[in-house]
Write a protein that holds these residues in place. Sequence first.
Motif, PDB file in Angstrom:
ATOM      1  N   ASP A 161       0.831  -1.249  -0.116  1.00 42.36           N
ATOM      2  CA  ASP A 161      -0.146   0.077  -0.041  1.00 42.36           C
ATOM      3  C   ASP A 161       0.824   1.098  -0.031  1.00 42.36           C
ATOM      4  N   GLU A 162       2.059   1.310   0.786  1.00 41.79           N
ATOM      5  CA  GLU A 162       2.735   2.470   1.024  1.00 41.79           C
ATOM      6  C   GLU A 162       3.258   2.429  -0.471  1.00 41.79           C
ATOM      7  N   GLU A 163       3.805   1.503  -1.040  1.00 44.67           N
ATOM      8  CA  GLU A 163       4.549   1.685  -2.472  1.00 44.67           C
ATOM      9  C   GLU A 163       3.419   2.260  -3.234  1.00 44.67           C
ATOM     10  N   ALA A 164       2.301   1.737  -3.510  1.00 45.52           N
ATOM     11  CA  ALA A 164       1.236   2.312  -4.330  1.00 45.52           C
ATOM     12  C   ALA A 164       0.984   3.708  -4.123  1.00 45.52           C
ATOM     13  N   ALA A 165       1.026   4.112  -2.887  1.00 39.39           N
ATOM     14  CA  ALA A 165       0.609   5.552  -2.648  1.00 39.39           C
ATOM     15  C   ALA A 165       1.884   6.368  -3.095  1.00 39.39           C
ATOM     16  N   LEU A 169       1.638   9.585  -5.828  1.00 41.51           N
ATOM     17  CA  LEU A 169       2.060  11.049  -5.942  1.00 41.51           C
ATOM     18  C   LEU A 169       3.346  11.198  -6.743  1.00 41.51           C
ATOM     19  N   LEU A 170       4.080  10.542  -6.945  1.00 44.95           N
ATOM     20  CA  LEU A 170       5.233  10.569  -8.026  1.00 44.95           C
ATOM     21  C   LEU A 170       4.539  10.854  -9.476  1.00 44.95           C
ATOM     22  N   ASP A 171       3.762   9.889  -9.775  1.00 42.96           N
ATOM     23  CA  ASP A 171       3.180   9.861 -11.170  1.00 42.96           C
ATOM     24  C   ASP A 171       2.127  11.300 -11.417  1.00 42.96           C
ATOM     25  N   ILE A 190      13.020  10.400  -0.384  1.00 42.23           N
ATOM     26  CA  ILE A 190      12.338  11.180   0.631  1.00 42.23           C
ATOM     27  C   ILE A 190      11.052  10.727   0.936  1.00 42.23           C
ATOM     28  N   LEU A 191      10.141  10.128   0.170  1.00 41.56           N
ATOM     29  CA  LEU A 191       8.919   9.603   0.336  1.00 41.56           C
ATOM     30  C   LEU A 191       8.840   8.541   1.466  1.00 41.56           C
TER      31      LEU A 191
END
Length: 239
Positions: A161-165, A169-171, A190-191
Amino acid sequence: MLHSVSGGCYGNKKEMQKCIEEIESLEDSLGDIYAARLGMTKEEVKATFFDGEDHWLTADDALRLGFIDGIYDAEPVPAGSTPEQIYTLFNNRLTEPQNKSKMNLEEIRKHPSFANCKSEEEVIAQAQAYAREAGRVAGLENENNDLKTRLKEFEDKAAADEEAARKALLDAAEADGRINAEMRPIYENILKSNPEEGEKALKALAPKRKVMEDLKVDPGDESPWSKRMKEIKNKLNKQ
């Protein structure tokens, strides 16, 4: 009775030296055995008991020092016993002590867990309680393994879930021009290290309008340049 290792030999000095070395080796071996039982070092054992003197111990002394595990009660040898009868009697005492269960309970009482037991019944009850606890160990181990498996599943789901979030954001930031492909790994790190601060940093960046999107004109519509020129002409005509 304990004493230094004794022996003898006949021969030249080399043979006698070999005999001495064998005696010293035997004393070393005995020293290791006694040290493990008595809680002493091998050197202390050799200095105390292998000093060339005979050391007589009572049964109580031997038990106190740790040489023996217990004291056996025994009936006197009947008068008139033959050597074979005496041998059989003592051999049976060594293999089948008369108070074997009592001796074992005394050994158990030495363990700190049984220090407060004042009778054989209390020792047995405490031992039974420990046996019941031991019976539950297998069930607890299975439950622990199941919880570890479930925890791993939750951790894997949270990481996904963290990776998808982060990716969303980056996309979004790359799509509106706040970052480019070269800057993306920096903000991704940073994220990962501090998601909250990373998200704030991305939001603080100003989006950049893309020229191709601004100049895109649908068929039949005026271009932004034509619209602006018309506005200027209308303003001049009114003056």
